[in-house]
Design a protein around this motif. Structure first.
Motif, PDB file in Angstrom:
ATOM      1  N   ARG A  10      -1.873  -5.238  -5.837  1.00 55.42           N
ATOM      2  CA  ARG A  10      -2.732  -4.779  -4.990  1.00 55.42           C
ATOM      3  C   ARG A  10      -2.935  -5.630  -3.698  1.00 55.42           C
ATOM      4  NH1 ARG A  10      -5.487  -0.207  -6.198  1.00 55.42           N
ATOM      5  NH2 ARG A  10      -4.814   0.351  -8.686  1.00 55.42           N
ATOM      6  N   ILE A  11      -3.111  -7.129  -4.068  1.00 54.55           N
ATOM      7  CA  ILE A  11      -3.498  -8.182  -3.154  1.00 54.55           C
ATOM      8  C   ILE A  11      -2.182  -8.183  -2.077  1.00 54.55           C
ATOM      9  CG2 ILE A  11      -3.652 -10.603  -2.713  1.00 54.55           C
ATOM     10  CD1 ILE A  11      -5.321 -10.650  -5.371  1.00 54.55           C
ATOM     11  N   ARG A  12      -0.950  -7.864  -2.577  1.00 58.01           N
ATOM     12  CA  ARG A  12       0.250  -8.261  -1.698  1.00 58.01           C
ATOM     13  C   ARG A  12      -0.102  -6.875  -0.634  1.00 58.01           C
ATOM     14  NH1 ARG A  12       5.124 -10.683  -5.185  1.00 58.01           N
ATOM     15  NH2 ARG A  12       4.166 -12.771  -5.057  1.00 58.01           N
ATOM     16  N   PHE A  13      -0.155  -5.869  -1.230  1.00 63.38           N
ATOM     17  CA  PHE A  13      -0.172  -4.464  -0.360  1.00 63.38           C
ATOM     18  C   PHE A  13      -1.360  -4.774   0.620  1.00 63.38           C
ATOM     19  CE2 PHE A  13       2.097  -2.567  -3.778  1.00 63.38           C
ATOM     20  CZ  PHE A  13       3.242  -1.967  -3.269  1.00 63.38           C
ATOM     21  N   PHE A  14      -2.385  -5.193   0.134  1.00 60.14           N
ATOM     22  CA  PHE A  14      -3.696  -5.261   1.133  1.00 60.14           C
ATOM     23  C   PHE A  14      -2.979  -6.358   2.250  1.00 60.14           C
ATOM     24  CE2 PHE A  14      -7.365  -7.893   2.689  1.00 60.14           C
ATOM     25  CZ  PHE A  14      -8.088  -6.925   2.843  1.00 60.14           C
ATOM     26  N   ILE A  15      -2.318  -7.459   2.147  1.00 59.67           N
ATOM     27  CA  ILE A  15      -2.086  -8.468   3.032  1.00 59.67           C
ATOM     28  C   ILE A  15      -0.897  -7.733   3.898  1.00 59.67           C
ATOM     29  CG2 ILE A  15      -0.361 -10.559   3.167  1.00 59.67           C
ATOM     30  CD1 ILE A  15      -1.798 -11.681   0.878  1.00 59.67           C
ATOM     31  N   ASN A  16       0.005  -6.979   3.266  1.00 58.66           N
ATOM     32  CA  ASN A  16       0.802  -6.300   4.142  1.00 58.66           C
ATOM     33  C   ASN A  16       0.475  -5.417   5.288  1.00 58.66           C
ATOM     34  OD1 ASN A  16       3.119  -7.584   3.464  1.00 58.66           O
ATOM     35  ND2 ASN A  16       3.432  -6.067   1.564  1.00 58.66           N
ATOM     36  N   ARG A  17      -0.627  -4.639   4.703  1.00 62.01           N
ATOM     37  CA  ARG A  17      -1.279  -3.632   5.615  1.00 62.01           C
ATOM     38  C   ARG A  17      -2.406  -4.279   6.579  1.00 62.01           C
ATOM     39  NH1 ARG A  17      -3.048  -1.072   0.862  1.00 62.01           N
ATOM     40  NH2 ARG A  17      -5.193  -1.936   1.331  1.00 62.01           N
ATOM     41  N   ASN A  18      -2.635  -5.657   6.287  1.00 63.28           N
ATOM     42  CA  ASN A  18      -3.440  -6.444   7.382  1.00 63.28           C
ATOM     43  C   ASN A  18      -2.944  -7.458   7.936  1.00 63.28           C
ATOM     44  OD1 ASN A  18      -6.432  -5.040   7.079  1.00 63.28           O
ATOM     45  ND2 ASN A  18      -5.506  -5.038   4.968  1.00 63.28           N
TER      46      ASN A  18
END
Length: 337
Positions: free
Chosen positions: A217-225
């Motif tokens: 989830r954190i990696r997806f958050f990073i990718n989105r931001n």
């Protein structure tokens, strides 16, 4: 390597047989009845491979597609297909005893190659399908049986995150190196296993799985931001309700610091942008700013360290991209800008 199969260069009378053969090569054998319309039947399949994961983007005219018990014996290897609806609203008629359901754009369906099923498209459809060997998905058979043929709504739960990710992955699959592609395939299968657990109402996950899910989830958050210059370990930890220290621990277990992972992902996106060719080729400065780099000299320095040449040299080079060298270690504090 991307493989594209299209009926456009095939005579109209031969298109149904041609496309049915293409489906057999990229998925498995199906009975396919194509519905007549005002225009000749048209369809295409674009295929990419990420490790064991095959990603197909399918465009098809109206059709009735079924996998009957008679066909199961022709494909002895067991596969799981995860289908993401992009366009059109087909009816999923059956697998696992499910009742007929309408599939909307954004919805996900899981199917197996060893069970019969049927779908009906009364209008043109666009579908992303992920085909992976059954052993790659670490989900018990009993759990998988409880999900096959079920329509997982794309606007609920984890599917809200997974649906746009799978769509984006299909569009960018060809741009990833073999190493990155294999890592992405592992992450996708982990996410799919978590989706299965969520859909079946498992209240408790073991500590290792919970930690892995949080990291994804954190990696997806990073990718989105990635495009936000203020993205930092502190902002990431705050968004997920954890301490910065625990965030660093999660990434230490993966052998990489948070800042280095942010930097690597930004550089990968910048490299992809610099590879673009056409009448509107982006400038190096616009690419850097677009992916969160606020200082052009810093961007040029870390890009050269990663890929052995400056961003301008990379953009001007001829031929295919060369593999990047490992990124230099980044400090734990501060932003990767």
């Amino acid at each position: 390597m991307t493989v594209i199969v299209s009926t456009e260069q095939v005579p109209s009378r031969d298109r149904p047989a041609f496309f049915a053969d293409a489906v057999m090569q990229t998925h498995f054998r199906h009975n396919m009845n194509f519905l007549e319309g005002p225009r000749p039947f048209s369809a295409s399949i674009t295929t990419d491979q990420l490790g064991p994961l095959r990603i197909n983007r399918v465009l098809s005219g109206p059709a009735h597609v079924s996998r009957t018990p008679r066909l199961l014996s022709h494909d002895p290897e067991a596969y799981v297909t995860v289908s993401l609806q992009r366009r059109g609203t087909p009816k999923m008629l059956a697998q696992g005893g499910r009742e007929t359901s309408v599939v909307r754009p954004g919805d996900i369906i899981m199917l197996t190659s060893y069970g019969p099923y049927a779908s009906m498209y009364t209008e043109p459809v666009e579908i992303v399908s992920l085909v992976l060997p059954r052993p790659a998905l670490l989900v018990p058979d009993s759990d998988l049986h409880g999900l096959t043929g079920r329509v997982i709504r794309g606007d609920e739960g984890l599917a809200r995150l997974l649906s746009p990710f799978l769509s984006r992955l299909a569009d960018t699959a060809a741009s990833h190196t073999q190493e990155v592609g294999e890592q992405l395939a592992r992450n996708v299968t982990d996410l799919l296993a978590t989706l299965c657990a969520e859909q079946l109402g498992h209240d408790r996950l073991d500590a290792e799985t919970a930690q892995r899910t949080l990291l994804l989830r954190i990696r997806f958050f990073i990718n989105r931001n990635l495009a936000h210059p203020g993205l930092s370990p502190e902002s990431i930890a705050r968004a997920h309700g954890i301490s910065t220290r625990y965030l660093h621990k999660l990434f230490e277990d993966e052998g990489m610091t948070v800042s280095r992972w942010i930097l690597r992902r930004r550089l990968e996106e910048c490299r992809r942008e610099l590879d673009r060719r056409g009448p509107r080729t982006p400038t190096v400065s616009s690419v850097a700013r677009g992916w969160g780099f606020t200082r052009l000299p810093h961007f040029s320095r870390v890009f050269r360290a990663a890929y052995g040449m400056s961003p301008r040299e990379w953009q001007a080079r001829s031929g295919l991209p060369v593999p990047g060298r490992p990124l230099p270690d980044m400090p734990e504090r501060g932003t990767a800008t």
